[in-house]
Scaffold this motif. Structure first.
Motif, PDB file in Angstrom:
ATOM      1  N   ILE A   1      -3.948   3.944 -11.012  1.00 29.15           N
ATOM      2  CA  ILE A   1      -3.431   3.715  -9.651  1.00 29.15           C
ATOM      3  C   ILE A   1      -4.545   3.915  -8.619  1.00 29.15           C
ATOM      4  O   ILE A   1      -4.684   3.127  -7.682  1.00 29.15           O
ATOM      5  CB  ILE A   1      -2.242   4.664  -9.354  1.00 29.15           C
ATOM      6  N   GLN A   2      -5.355   4.964  -8.812  1.00 27.90           N
ATOM      7  CA  GLN A   2      -6.459   5.214  -7.877  1.00 27.90           C
ATOM      8  C   GLN A   2      -7.448   4.053  -7.888  1.00 27.90           C
ATOM      9  O   GLN A   2      -7.915   3.613  -6.840  1.00 27.90           O
ATOM     10  CB  GLN A   2      -7.186   6.519  -8.236  1.00 27.90           C
ATOM     11  N   THR A   3      -7.754   3.561  -9.064  1.00 27.49           N
ATOM     12  CA  THR A   3      -8.686   2.441  -9.193  1.00 27.49           C
ATOM     13  C   THR A   3      -8.112   1.199  -8.512  1.00 27.49           C
ATOM     14  O   THR A   3      -8.825   0.497  -7.785  1.00 27.49           O
ATOM     15  CB  THR A   3      -8.970   2.146 -10.677  1.00 27.49           C
ATOM     16  N   SER A   4      -6.826   0.939  -8.722  1.00 34.83           N
ATOM     17  CA  SER A   4      -6.178  -0.205  -8.085  1.00 34.83           C
ATOM     18  C   SER A   4      -6.192  -0.060  -6.563  1.00 34.83           C
ATOM     19  O   SER A   4      -6.435  -1.028  -5.836  1.00 34.83           O
ATOM     20  CB  SER A   4      -4.732  -0.344  -8.558  1.00 34.83           C
ATOM     21  N   ALA A   5      -5.920   1.142  -6.067  1.00 40.53           N
ATOM     22  CA  ALA A   5      -5.907   1.388  -4.624  1.00 40.53           C
ATOM     23  C   ALA A   5      -7.295   1.192  -4.031  1.00 40.53           C
ATOM     24  O   ALA A   5      -7.447   0.612  -2.949  1.00 40.53           O
ATOM     25  CB  ALA A   5      -5.395   2.797  -4.337  1.00 40.53           C
ATOM     26  N   GLN A   6      -8.318   1.682  -4.741  1.00 37.03           N
ATOM     27  CA  GLN A   6      -9.688   1.518  -4.256  1.00 37.03           C
ATOM     28  C   GLN A   6     -10.088   0.051  -4.259  1.00 37.03           C
ATOM     29  O   GLN A   6     -10.748  -0.421  -3.339  1.00 37.03           O
ATOM     30  CB  GLN A   6     -10.663   2.339  -5.107  1.00 37.03           C
ATOM     31  N   ALA A   7      -9.669  -0.671  -5.286  1.00 38.39           N
ATOM     32  CA  ALA A   7      -9.989  -2.098  -5.355  1.00 38.39           C
ATOM     33  C   ALA A   7      -9.290  -2.847  -4.232  1.00 38.39           C
ATOM     34  O   ALA A   7      -9.885  -3.731  -3.590  1.00 38.39           O
ATOM     35  CB  ALA A   7      -9.579  -2.657  -6.704  1.00 38.39           C
ATOM     36  N   ALA A   8      -8.032  -2.475  -3.968  1.00 44.06           N
ATOM     37  CA  ALA A   8      -7.283  -3.125  -2.896  1.00 44.06           C
ATOM     38  C   ALA A   8      -7.915  -2.793  -1.543  1.00 44.06           C
ATOM     39  O   ALA A   8      -8.036  -3.667  -0.685  1.00 44.06           O
ATOM     40  CB  ALA A   8      -5.828  -2.678  -2.921  1.00 44.06           C
ATOM     41  N   ALA A   9      -8.327  -1.561  -1.354  1.00 46.33           N
ATOM     42  CA  ALA A   9      -8.970  -1.160  -0.097  1.00 46.33           C
ATOM     43  C   ALA A   9     -10.317  -1.866   0.057  1.00 46.33           C
ATOM     44  O   ALA A   9     -10.680  -2.319   1.145  1.00 46.33           O
ATOM     45  CB  ALA A   9      -9.168   0.338  -0.053  1.00 46.33           C
ATOM     46  N   GLY A  10     -11.048  -2.003  -1.038  1.00 45.95           N
ATOM     47  CA  GLY A  10     -12.332  -2.712  -1.005  1.00 45.95           C
ATOM     48  C   GLY A  10     -12.145  -4.176  -0.696  1.00 45.95           C
ATOM     49  O   GLY A  10     -12.895  -4.785   0.075  1.00 45.95           O
ATOM     50  N   GLY A  11     -11.106  -4.789  -1.243  1.00 44.27           N
ATOM     51  CA  GLY A  11     -10.792  -6.195  -0.986  1.00 44.27           C
ATOM     52  C   GLY A  11     -10.396  -6.420   0.456  1.00 44.27           C
ATOM     53  O   GLY A  11     -10.749  -7.402   1.080  1.00 44.27           O
ATOM     54  N   ALA A  12      -9.636  -5.476   1.024  1.00 48.10           N
ATOM     55  CA  ALA A  12      -9.198  -5.592   2.408  1.00 48.10           C
ATOM     56  C   ALA A  12     -10.378  -5.462   3.358  1.00 48.10           C
ATOM     57  O   ALA A  12     -10.449  -6.154   4.373  1.00 48.10           O
ATOM     58  CB  ALA A  12      -8.153  -4.526   2.727  1.00 48.10           C
ATOM     59  N   GLN A  13     -11.331  -4.604   3.021  1.00 42.46           N
ATOM     60  CA  GLN A  13     -12.513  -4.447   3.859  1.00 42.46           C
ATOM     61  C   GLN A  13     -13.390  -5.695   3.802  1.00 42.46           C
ATOM     62  O   GLN A  13     -13.965  -6.091   4.813  1.00 42.46           O
ATOM     63  CB  GLN A  13     -13.325  -3.217   3.415  1.00 42.46           C
TER      64      GLN A  13
ATOM     65  N   MET B   1       0.813  -1.195   0.000  1.00 42.58           N
ATOM     66  CA  MET B   1       0.000   0.000   0.000  1.00 42.58           C
ATOM     67  C   MET B   1       0.865   1.271   0.000  1.00 42.58           C
ATOM     68  O   MET B   1       0.561   2.222  -0.688  1.00 42.58           O
ATOM     69  CB  MET B   1      -0.932  -0.033   1.227  1.00 42.58           C
ATOM     70  N   ALA B   2       1.970   1.246   0.779  1.00 46.34           N
ATOM     71  CA  ALA B   2       2.872   2.395   0.824  1.00 46.34           C
ATOM     72  C   ALA B   2       3.524   2.613  -0.540  1.00 46.34           C
ATOM     73  O   ALA B   2       3.758   3.753  -0.949  1.00 46.34           O
ATOM     74  CB  ALA B   2       3.935   2.188   1.901  1.00 46.34           C
ATOM     75  N   ASN B   3       3.804   1.502  -1.237  1.00 47.89           N
ATOM     76  CA  ASN B   3       4.386   1.587  -2.572  1.00 47.89           C
ATOM     77  C   ASN B   3       3.431   2.303  -3.526  1.00 47.89           C
ATOM     78  O   ASN B   3       3.850   3.111  -4.351  1.00 47.89           O
ATOM     79  CB  ASN B   3       4.732   0.180  -3.079  1.00 47.89           C
ATOM     80  N   MET B   4       2.131   1.997  -3.403  1.00 47.61           N
ATOM     81  CA  MET B   4       1.130   2.638  -4.252  1.00 47.61           C
ATOM     82  C   MET B   4       1.035   4.133  -3.960  1.00 47.61           C
ATOM     83  O   MET B   4       0.900   4.942  -4.874  1.00 47.61           O
ATOM     84  CB  MET B   4      -0.250   1.981  -4.031  1.00 47.61           C
ATOM     85  N   GLN B   5       1.127   4.491  -2.678  1.00 50.59           N
ATOM     86  CA  GLN B   5       1.064   5.906  -2.298  1.00 50.59           C
ATOM     87  C   GLN B   5       2.282   6.662  -2.831  1.00 50.59           C
ATOM     88  O   GLN B   5       2.159   7.783  -3.311  1.00 50.59           O
ATOM     89  CB  GLN B   5       0.977   6.053  -0.777  1.00 50.59           C
ATOM     90  N   ALA B   6       3.450   6.028  -2.759  1.00 47.18           N
ATOM     91  CA  ALA B   6       4.670   6.658  -3.281  1.00 47.18           C
ATOM     92  C   ALA B   6       4.562   6.845  -4.790  1.00 47.18           C
ATOM     93  O   ALA B   6       4.938   7.891  -5.328  1.00 47.18           O
ATOM     94  CB  ALA B   6       5.887   5.811  -2.936  1.00 47.18           C
ATOM     95  N   ARG B   7       4.040   5.842  -5.474  1.00 45.08           N
ATOM     96  CA  ARG B   7       3.859   5.927  -6.932  1.00 45.08           C
ATOM     97  C   ARG B   7       2.851   7.024  -7.273  1.00 45.08           C
ATOM     98  O   ARG B   7       3.053   7.790  -8.210  1.00 45.08           O
ATOM     99  CB  ARG B   7       3.379   4.559  -7.464  1.00 45.08           C
TER     100      ARG B   7
END
Length: 126
Positions: free
Chosen positions: A110-122, A1-7
């Motif tokens: 990247i935003q879509t991937s982050a949202q999908a990852a956050a949705g998957g984690a929830q 997740m930190a890698n995505m934020q840095a990117r």
């Protein structure tokens, strides 16, 4: 997740720089357009002059007599140079706009991937 934020941060900075470069190119083109209009006005004035009228050039605080052929040649040369510079800048503007659109697509991805990852984690924690 930190890698995505840095990117995402890096992409955002690149996007901002591209926008700034685009704005500078647009402003430079506008300045050249103003210069072109001014020189076209001078060219129009030359066309209205009679053969026996004198042309003066302002150099600092002094008006110096100038040969008509030389004056017209100078203005025509300026117009040619300005036209080439405007064409060059228009190419830069098109290129910058294409780069901006590409970066925008990368940011959205990247935003879509982050949202999908956050949705998957929830979904996993629920």
């Amino acid at each position: 997740m930190a890698n995505m934020q840095a990117r995402m941060q890096a992409l955002s900075e690149e996007f901002t720089k591209l926008q700034r470069d685009l704005q500078e190119s647009v402003q430079a083109r506008q300045r050249l357009e103003a210069q072109m209009q001014e020189n076209l006005g001078v060219q129009k004035e030359f066309a209205q002059l009679k053969d026996d009228e004198t042309i003066y050039k302002l150099i600092g605080p002094v008006l110096l007599k100038q040969d008509r052929t030389e004056a017209e040649s100078t203005v025509n040369g300026r117009l040619e140079f300005i036209g080439k510079e405007i064409s060059r800048l228009e190419g830069q503007i098109r290129e910058a706009q294409a780069k901006i659109e590409k970066k925008k697509g990368e940011i959205i991805q990247i935003q879509t991937s982050a949202q999908a990852a956050a949705g998957g984690a929830q979904a996993v924690t629920a």
